[in-house]
Write a protein that holds these residues in place. Structure first.
Motif: not given
Length: 300
Positions: A163-192
């Protein structure tokens, strides 16, 4: 279901069910562990002993040796020559356009090792078994032209992700989080994948560095020694360059055996030490059997 361990050597999961799987990942990313003002060497030890590792899905038991039945969050560990901001934004744009929930965060090696060291966690719209997980992983990495760590689809479906650990070395690189969408459509990706399986083979999705043309006058033996030393220091971040955990241990053992002029004790101890640093190390009994077999092919 959420399965956690603290450190790489812990053999038993702590099982949680108080949050949906992906929600737990989001919470852990928004309120991360912190390991600030540590040297690179101290972080290596912290990673081994104190980082929280996670697996989301279902396990047939509570031990890390138990079978993983399915996974509800797809992870892609990326070691790319790009930089974190460029690559994370490119990945985020794609997942956002598809309306998929995801997190992207720098690994504990980010800021220590060169390139974009990051981890992507994608919510799936249903838990999937190994073969389906593999198909989705291959489609995503191929379409994005990124080099992902192949362990979870090639060597061990049991692979844990830090899991994410904030260090002095990586602190300038912020996480990106998106929670207003949906789960990846498994069946569609398997079809691809199923419509053009030949396009999404492992060689297309992940090309090892040995197959990439290199420039300069660095001798082959020097490049090999560099790769071996990287495994001795941090095998979890380096073994994919050998095509898998077993292959890496074989390479480390053969190299040690040659460099010590056939010292079996030193070779066994080195292989065992490197193996113990893995997220899912080979059991002691199984490793003994493998080393005995490998010795037949090692020379000095």
């Amino acid at each position: 279901m959420i399965y956690l361990t603290k450190g790489l050597l812990n053999k038993q999961y702590t099982q949680l069910d108080d949050l949906p799987d992906f929600s737990h990942l989001v919470k852990a990313t928004r309120a991360p562990q912190e390991a600030l003002n540590m040297t690179d060497e101290q972080l290596a030890e912290y990673k081994s002993s104190s980082v929280t590792y996670a697996l989301y899905g279902a396990v047939n038991g509570r031990q890390r040796r138990d079978d993983v039945l399915n996974r509800s969050v797809l992870f892609i560990d990326i070691d790319d020559e790009s930089d974190y901001q460029t690559l994370s934004n490119r990945l985020a744009n794609l997942f956002t356009a598809l309306g998929i929930n995801f997190v992207i965060y720098p690994t504990i090696s980010n800021g220590i090792k060169d390139g974009a060291r990051l981890r992507v966690g994608v919510e799936l719209d249903k838990a999937v078994e190994f073969e389906v997980y593999k198909k989705i992983w291959l489609v995503i990495t191929h379409q994005l032209h990124v080099k992902g760590d192949i362990t979870a689809i090639n060597s061990s479906f049991k692979q844990l992700q830090g899991l994410y650990v904030k260090t002095s070395q990586n602190a300038l690189n912020e996480p990106i989080i998106t929670t207003d969408g949906a789960g990846l459509p498994v069946d569609k990706f398997v079809s691809v994948y199923d419509k053009n399986a030949g396009e999404y083979q492992l060689k297309k999705a992940h090309e090892s560095r040995e197959n990439i043309a290199t420039n300069g006058n660095v001798p082959r033996w020097a490049r090999k020694n560099t790769a071996i030393i990287a495994c001795l220091l941090d095998p979890e971040q380096s073994y994919q360059e050998f095509g898998g955990w077993d292959n890496m241990l074989t390479a480390v053992g053969g190299w040690t055996y040659r460099e010590t002029h056939g010292d079996k004790r030193a070779t066994v101890n080195t292989v065992a030490s490197v193996n113990s640093k893995g997220s899912v190390p080979i059991s002691e009994q199984e490793l003994k059997i493998k080393i005995k077999s490998w010795f037949r092919g090692w020379t000095y």
